[in-house]
Structure formats: C-alpha cells, structure tokens
Design an enzyme around this catalytic site. Structure first.
Site, PDB file in Angstrom:
ATOM      1  N   PRO A  32       0.913  -1.293   0.044  1.00  0.00           N
ATOM      2  CA  PRO A  32      -0.316   0.113  -0.027  1.00  0.00           C
ATOM      3  C   PRO A  32       0.806   1.311   0.010  1.00  0.00           C
ATOM      4  CG  PRO A  32      -1.073  -1.306   1.707  1.00  0.00           C
ATOM      5  CD  PRO A  32       0.679  -2.123   1.333  1.00  0.00           C
ATOM      6  N   ARG A  33       0.637   2.503  -0.855  1.00  0.00           N
ATOM      7  CA  ARG A  33       1.566   3.590  -1.102  1.00  0.00           C
ATOM      8  C   ARG A  33       1.051   4.326  -0.148  1.00  0.00           C
ATOM      9  NH1 ARG A  33      -0.234   8.363  -3.181  1.00  0.00           N
ATOM     10  NH2 ARG A  33       1.544   9.728  -4.201  1.00  0.00           N
ATOM     11  N   GLY A  36       3.701   4.103   5.152  1.00  0.00           N
ATOM     12  CA  GLY A  36       4.715   3.097   6.532  1.00  0.00           C
ATOM     13  C   GLY A  36       5.407   2.637   6.321  1.00  0.00           C
ATOM     14  N   LEU A  37       4.872   1.558   5.211  1.00  0.00           N
ATOM     15  CA  LEU A  37       5.774   0.135   4.843  1.00  0.00           C
ATOM     16  C   LEU A  37       6.790   0.615   4.264  1.00  0.00           C
ATOM     17  CD1 LEU A  37       2.311  -1.704   5.053  1.00  0.00           C
ATOM     18  CD2 LEU A  37       3.879  -1.775   6.519  1.00  0.00           C
ATOM     19  N   SER A  38       7.048   1.193   4.037  1.00  0.00           N
ATOM     20  CA  SER A  38       8.787   1.183   2.889  1.00  0.00           C
ATOM     21  C   SER A  38       7.955   0.981   1.625  1.00  0.00           C
ATOM     22  CB  SER A  38       9.908   1.004   4.193  1.00  0.00           C
ATOM     23  OG  SER A  38      10.315   0.940   5.464  1.00  0.00           O
ATOM     24  N   GLY A  39       7.565   0.895   0.969  1.00  0.00           N
ATOM     25  CA  GLY A  39       6.931   0.708  -0.438  1.00  0.00           C
ATOM     26  C   GLY A  39       8.116   1.001  -1.223  1.00  0.00           C
ATOM     27  N   SER A  40       8.813   2.805  -1.076  1.00  0.00           N
ATOM     28  CA  SER A  40       9.448   2.672  -2.535  1.00  0.00           C
ATOM     29  C   SER A  40      10.985   2.035  -2.003  1.00  0.00           C
ATOM     30  CB  SER A  40       9.898   4.478  -1.876  1.00  0.00           C
ATOM     31  OG  SER A  40      10.561   4.783  -0.724  1.00  0.00           O
ATOM     32  N   SER A  41      11.586   1.979  -0.934  1.00  0.00           N
ATOM     33  CA  SER A  41      12.875   1.425  -0.959  1.00  0.00           C
ATOM     34  C   SER A  41      12.327  -0.270  -0.947  1.00  0.00           C
ATOM     35  CB  SER A  41      12.844   1.625   0.880  1.00  0.00           C
ATOM     36  OG  SER A  41      12.382   0.833   1.811  1.00  0.00           O
ATOM     37  N   ASP A  85      14.753   0.003   7.598  1.00  0.00           N
ATOM     38  CA  ASP A  85      14.451  -0.536   6.337  1.00  0.00           C
ATOM     39  C   ASP A  85      14.527  -1.612   5.218  1.00  0.00           C
ATOM     40  OD1 ASP A  85      11.927   0.494   7.890  1.00  0.00           O
ATOM     41  OD2 ASP A  85      11.347   1.427   6.566  1.00  0.00           O
TER      42      ASP A  85
END
Length: 241
Positions: A32-33, A36-41, A85
C-alpha cells in the site's frame, strides 16, 4: 534509474567489471502506497537484486553493504530515510541491528545479525489509508539529531537500548517484556515526532488496538501488534477490531 547510477558507481569504484549488455527494468508492487511500509525502498531493493543477478556480481558485493546502496539511491531522489528498513529488506526475516557510532565509523555500516524467525510470535498488521510523506516527518527529527538536541539524542539512545532488551526478551521467550518494550518504543517515538506529525487517525489506530489488549509497535502510518489468538477471536467477535 537512481539505483542503476549508484550500482554502476559502486562497481566502478571497487573494480567490479560489468559486462556490456542491455536490459529493461519494470516493476509492480502490492505494498500500500505511503502507509509507512517502506514501499519505495522495497522497489529500489528489488531493483538492486535484479542488477546483482543480471550482472552476476552478487558474490562481489557484501550483503551488509547493500542497504547503504539502497539508501544512497533514495538520497539521490531526495528521500530522507535511515538504514533500518533497507537492512530488513536486504536480509529478510528477523534482524538485530547495531548502529553504534563505533561500528558506523569503523565499518561504514552497522552490524546486522539475522535471528531465528521462530523466536517471534505471529504479528497483526494494521495501517490507515491516509497517504503522507514520511520523509518530511523524518527530516525534522534528523536535523534536530544533527544539531545535537539533548532530548532527541537521549531518546534515540533509549530506542537503541530497547532493541538490545528486545533481543534478550525474544531469546528468553519473555512475551510480556517484549510487549512492554514495543509499547515504550511507540511512546518514545511519539514524544520525538509529536502528535501533529503522526496524525489523529494514526494515533487513534494505536489507541484502539491497545484497548483490545494489543501491544503496539507504531511505524508512522502502520503498526504491528502482538495479540494472543484467544484475545483476537474474543475481541473481533464483539466487533472491536
């Protein structure tokens, strides 16, 4: 493209030869964008893994160096973040991380030790769908740290100590202690970042979880909680989750 640049520069600086061949890089994600789940990294880390395998150089770039490469690529994009992360994504599973100044100065990175996943109880993940920029939140506290603000420095040291105590609690199977440490971690972070930065919805999310006996670790727009199976079943049956 940022990770391609960082990867190429690292290989060049360390005399790692890359064969001349072309590739196409694309991605898809179910993270999910901006929760806080570090999607980009995670995307950057996945791209790095592709490059390591495509050029067959995984054995030439130490695993402990790779989180720094992911972070460097994000810095290229103006993203303010830390190593935690990225370490979790590179190593996978449960990892103990030591970012002491001595290690960072001597090695250029932290000391990372994978732990047995069986030490950890099942976790329940909760997140709120209210996208925001975590970089803006982190940048303020980072600058206060760099400025040597006593409250931030002392709080960060306590957070680091919680990790040491948390590892001990895991190894000793002390669930109550681990839960208390997770709660304390959230309280410390909220005191540093402030209610406004976290947002009313995110704070309420934690409060609701705590009310049903969950022990919460907050991570800006998401949180993990430890909840015994019988508690989860009893509480959800009452419509409280």
């Amino acid at each position: 493209m940022a990770i391609c640049k960082v990867f190429h520069n690292y290989c060049k600086e360390n005399a790692i030869t890359l064969t001349e061949k072309n590739f196409t890089l694309s991605y898809d994600t179910d993270i999910p964008r901006q929760t806080g789940l570090s999607g980009s990294s995670a995307i950057v880390c996945a791209a790095l893994n592709c490059l390591l395998d495509f050029y067959d150089v995984r054995h030439l770039i130490k695993v402990e160096v790779r989180p720094g490469l992911v972070l460097a690529a994000e810095n290229e994009l103006g993203i303010v973040a830390g190593l935690q992360d990225r370490v979790a994504q590179v190593y996978g599973g449960l990892v103990y991380m030591d970012f002491s100044k001595e290690n960072m100065d001597k090695l250029g990175h932290g000391v990372y030790e994978p732990l047995d996943m069986n030490l950890l109880r099942p976790l329940h993940l909760i997140y709120a769908e209210n996208p925001s920029d975590s970089g803006k939140v982190h940048s303020q506290v980072r600058q206060r740290w760099l400025n040597g603000e006593e409250f931030i420095v002392s709080s960060m040291k306590e957070v680091a100590n919680l990790a040491k105590e948390g590892r001990k609690a895991l190894e000793e199977n002390d669930k109550s202690k681990l839960a208390a440490l997770m709660n304390r971690n959230f309280d410390l972070r909220m005191s540093m970042f402030g209610d406004a930065a976290l947002g009313d919805l995110n704070i309420k999310m934690v409060e609701v979880a705590r009310k049903v006996c969950a022990k919460i670790y907050r991570k800006w727009r998401s949180c993990c909680g430890i909840l015994s199976p019988w508690e989860f079943s009893r509480k959800t049956s009452k419509g409280r989750m």
